[in-house]
Motif scaffolding. Structure first.
Motif, PDB file in Angstrom:
ATOM      1  N   HIS A 242       0.820  -1.213   0.000  1.00 45.71           N
ATOM      2  CA  HIS A 242       0.000   0.000   0.000  1.00 45.71           C
ATOM      3  C   HIS A 242       0.856   1.266   0.000  1.00 45.71           C
ATOM      4  CE1 HIS A 242      -3.507   2.456   0.618  1.00 45.71           C
ATOM      5  NE2 HIS A 242      -3.055   2.920   1.763  1.00 45.71           N
ATOM      6  N   ARG A 243       1.969   1.257   0.708  1.00 43.48           N
ATOM      7  CA  ARG A 243       2.826   2.436   0.789  1.00 43.48           C
ATOM      8  C   ARG A 243       4.297   2.020   0.868  1.00 43.48           C
ATOM      9  NH1 ARG A 243      -0.637   4.982  -0.935  1.00 43.48           N
ATOM     10  NH2 ARG A 243      -1.807   6.733  -0.035  1.00 43.48           N
ATOM     11  N   LEU A 280       2.352   2.967 -10.524  1.00 42.36           N
ATOM     12  CA  LEU A 280       1.712   2.627  -9.254  1.00 42.36           C
ATOM     13  C   LEU A 280       2.698   2.800  -8.103  1.00 42.36           C
ATOM     14  CD1 LEU A 280      -0.868   1.440  -7.925  1.00 42.36           C
ATOM     15  CD2 LEU A 280       0.125  -0.820  -8.273  1.00 42.36           C
ATOM     16  N   SER A 281       3.926   2.363  -8.314  1.00 38.66           N
ATOM     17  CA  SER A 281       4.952   2.476  -7.278  1.00 38.66           C
ATOM     18  C   SER A 281       5.250   3.935  -6.932  1.00 38.66           C
ATOM     19  CB  SER A 281       6.241   1.796  -7.741  1.00 38.66           C
ATOM     20  OG  SER A 281       6.011   0.451  -8.047  1.00 38.66           O
ATOM     21  N   MET A 282       5.270   4.792  -7.948  1.00 35.98           N
ATOM     22  CA  MET A 282       5.533   6.200  -7.707  1.00 35.98           C
ATOM     23  C   MET A 282       4.444   6.816  -6.832  1.00 35.98           C
ATOM     24  SD  MET A 282       7.761   8.612  -8.311  1.00 35.98           S
ATOM     25  CE  MET A 282       8.738   8.042  -9.700  1.00 35.98           C
ATOM     26  N   ARG A 283       3.200   6.381  -7.045  1.00 38.59           N
ATOM     27  CA  ARG A 283       2.095   6.911  -6.241  1.00 38.59           C
ATOM     28  C   ARG A 283       2.048   6.303  -4.835  1.00 38.59           C
ATOM     29  NH1 ARG A 283      -0.828   6.697 -11.478  1.00 38.59           N
ATOM     30  NH2 ARG A 283      -1.222   8.856 -12.105  1.00 38.59           N
ATOM     31  N   MET A 284       2.804   5.219  -4.617  1.00 38.05           N
ATOM     32  CA  MET A 284       2.852   4.593  -3.291  1.00 38.05           C
ATOM     33  C   MET A 284       3.821   5.296  -2.346  1.00 38.05           C
ATOM     34  SD  MET A 284       2.913   0.523  -4.093  1.00 38.05           S
ATOM     35  CE  MET A 284       1.506  -0.369  -4.728  1.00 38.05           C
ATOM     36  N   PRO A 287       6.826  10.166   2.054  1.00 36.77           N
ATOM     37  CA  PRO A 287       6.087  11.256   1.414  1.00 36.77           C
ATOM     38  C   PRO A 287       6.124  11.151  -0.109  1.00 36.77           C
ATOM     39  CG  PRO A 287       8.182  12.031   2.271  1.00 36.77           C
ATOM     40  CD  PRO A 287       8.026  10.636   2.781  1.00 36.77           C
ATOM     41  N   PRO A 288       5.159  11.812  -0.782  1.00 39.32           N
ATOM     42  CA  PRO A 288       5.063  11.696  -2.237  1.00 39.32           C
ATOM     43  C   PRO A 288       6.255  12.349  -2.934  1.00 39.32           C
ATOM     44  CG  PRO A 288       3.533  13.349  -1.417  1.00 39.32           C
ATOM     45  CD  PRO A 288       4.093  12.664  -0.218  1.00 39.32           C
ATOM     46  N   PRO A 289       6.526  11.951  -4.164  1.00 33.33           N
ATOM     47  CA  PRO A 289       7.620  12.548  -4.923  1.00 33.33           C
ATOM     48  C   PRO A 289       7.271  13.979  -5.327  1.00 33.33           C
ATOM     49  CG  PRO A 289       6.365  11.091  -6.326  1.00 33.33           C
ATOM     50  CD  PRO A 289       5.800  10.934  -4.942  1.00 33.33           C
ATOM     51  N   PRO A 290       8.243  14.746  -5.812  1.00 30.89           N
ATOM     52  CA  PRO A 290       7.959  16.097  -6.299  1.00 30.89           C
ATOM     53  C   PRO A 290       6.891  16.084  -7.393  1.00 30.89           C
ATOM     54  CG  PRO A 290      10.323  15.765  -6.084  1.00 30.89           C
ATOM     55  CD  PRO A 290       9.683  14.437  -5.854  1.00 30.89           C
ATOM     56  N   TYR A 421      14.791   8.483 -10.524  1.00 27.08           N
ATOM     57  CA  TYR A 421      14.336   8.924  -9.209  1.00 27.08           C
ATOM     58  C   TYR A 421      14.343   7.761  -8.223  1.00 27.08           C
ATOM     59  CZ  TYR A 421      11.491  10.972  -5.521  1.00 27.08           C
ATOM     60  OH  TYR A 421      11.047  11.431  -4.300  1.00 27.08           O
ATOM     61  N   PHE A 422      13.836   6.605  -8.657  1.00 23.86           N
ATOM     62  CA  PHE A 422      13.846   5.444  -7.766  1.00 23.86           C
ATOM     63  C   PHE A 422      15.267   5.004  -7.423  1.00 23.86           C
ATOM     64  CE2 PHE A 422       9.346   4.565  -9.026  1.00 23.86           C
ATOM     65  CZ  PHE A 422       8.833   4.481  -7.738  1.00 23.86           C
TER      66      PHE A 422
END
Length: 459
Positions: A242-243, A280-284, A287-290, A421-422
């Motif tokens: 989920h996160r 999906l991973s980026m939205r998980m 805190p959220p990415p820029p 980014y990852f």
């Protein structure tokens, strides 16, 4: 912190091959988290059991079919040996042709000169030959439409490739990257084509792709054997990620939704191997990415796949591994018949056919009722080969979200930004088709799973 304490996110083929090499390399502290009730992702074999037949004489054996027209290609000798060691005699060598159905005619695929020469008019053949001659001087292609025309000429490309690709990917072909071709379109030799057209001495290209490996009871056998090797103690089903909670350039914890226990838990992590869809991973991330990275996410697409499955009281529908449908008159892009890969996939004297309908989540067909879908697909199928409706033993439809990435022109730059980014997280690794946004095949996933474990082991 121990780098070999691995948390592998996703139990599809990418996650399983990674777990396989983790075990093979002697790592004992790893866990694969899978959101569903079964591993294998979109590379599974499904069964229709205990069909309520209308005919008492029919056997109640399983109908087996894959979540896609999967096959295992002998492209990497080391990977082939790994799969052979897992399956032994259950890995079959299969030779089965594929065809394109267009304007009431079947054509061999990949395209064969002898076949084309027999079925197209001389005027059309001469036009194709002249286009092949002209295309020798074409400049480098910037998109798939240009690539297909360069390879085959406008006439062949429009008949068999551009229309099909637009149906498959859901985008105009001038917006699609040349990467969607993979290594499947090697072109037709010009002089062989001219001999075939003008002199009547057809020559076949060398890139016929009708021979491959296939497991006795479906592609899911590979996932099953990987699971046996890995061990159930290393796999947690019904655990949805989920996160991804991060701090100071590291993933510190993952938040998991446990469907069985209906609760959320947070697990501290050392090293994370992510196979989940890139967007999906980026939205998980928490805190959220820029915001600029989320804007890139919004420009990246995945294609869903609907499977329309008919179990039939007939010995066979065709002799093909797959049949492709480029025309818009058909809602499906491909039909495959599992028993043409292995006779063990269906009861004796019966068959199952699977029709693929690629779509986006917002498309009407994705939200269509199973009964309406069945009616539309069956009506279209009658224009290919009429079959009495009473031959239908059972019907079922299946939804496969995030089936494959849509490779649009310029996708490489967008994907590279997200992957970079990852990569700023020192304990996070990406592998697999969805996570790396690459159109990878099963042998590629074995190789990438091995590579990521070697990176972790030897750092």
């Amino acid at each position: 912190m121990d780098r070999t304490n691995l948390h592998i996110l996703g139990g599809g083929p990418a996650g399983l091959t990674t777990g396989y090499y983790a075990k093979k390399y002697g790592l004992s502290n790893f866990t694969i988290f899978e959101a569903g009730e079964n591993v294998g992702g979109n590379c599974r074999t499904l069964k229709i059991r205990g069909v309520d037949c209308r005919y008492s004489f029919l056997q109640r054996e399983d109908f087996r079919f894959d979540t896609g027209a999967h096959r295992f290609h002998d492209k990497d000798p080391q990977v082939t040996e790994e799969v052979k060691s897992l399956l032994g005699d259950d890995l079959l060598r299969v030779t089965a042709p594929s065809e394109i159905f267009f304007e009431g005619e079947f054509y061999r695929f990949p395209l064969l000169l002898s076949d084309i020469a027999q079925k197209l008019k001389t005027k059309t053949l001469l036009k194709i030959a002249s286009e092949k001659l002209y295309n020798r001087h074409r400049k480098q292609a910037n998109n798939f439409a240009e690539f297909a025309v360069n390879q085959y000429g406008q006439t062949l490309a429009e008949r068999f490739l551009l229309n099909y690709s637009e149906k498959l990917w859901g985008e105009p072909t001038h917006k699609l990257s040349t990467a969607i071709a993979g290594n499947r379109l090697k072109g037709l030799d010009l002089w062989s084509f001219l001999r075939s057209t003008l002199l009547g001495t057809p020559q076949n290209p060398t890139h016929l792709d009708g021979s491959f490996f296939y497991p006795k009871y479906g592609i899911g056998m590979i996932s099953d054997k990987l699971c046996e090797f890995i061990g159930d103690e290393h796999i947690k089903l019904n655990h949805r990620i989920h996160r991804l909670i991060h701090k100071d350039g590291r993933i510190e914890r993952i938040r998991i939704e446990n469907a069985a226990e209906r609760d959320n838990t947070e697990v501290p992590v050392s090293t994370v191997i992510n196979t989940l869809p890139l967007t999906l991973s980026m939205r998980m991330l928490e805190p959220p990415p820029p915001p600029e990275f989320l804007a890139v996410v919004d420009r990246i697409k995945y294609r869903n796949l609907l499977l329309s499955v008919f179990c039939l009281n007939r010995d066979t529908f065709s002799r093909n591994a797959s049949i492709y449908f480029p025309s818009e008159e058909f809602p499906f892009t491909r039909l495959y018949e599992p028993k043409n890969r292995s006779p063990y996939m269906t009861p004796k004297g019966q068959t199952v056919i699977v029709l693929e309908l690629p779509c986006y989540s917002e498309d009407a067909v994705w939200n269509m009722s199973a009964e309406t879908l069945k009616t539309e697909v069956w009506r279209a199928l009658q224009r290919v080969k009429p079959i009495p409706e009473e031959e239908i033993i059972h019907y079922q439809s299946y939804k496969l979200p995030f089936a494959y990435p849509v490779l649009e022109v310029g996708f490489e730059e967008n994907v590279a930004r997200l992957v970079a980014y990852f990569e700023t997280f020192e304990n996070l690794y990406l592998t697999g088709r969805s996570s790396l946004f690459r159109y990878l095949h099963l042998h590629d996933l074995f190789k990438s799973g091995k590579e990521v474990i070697e990176r972790i082991t030897y750092v």
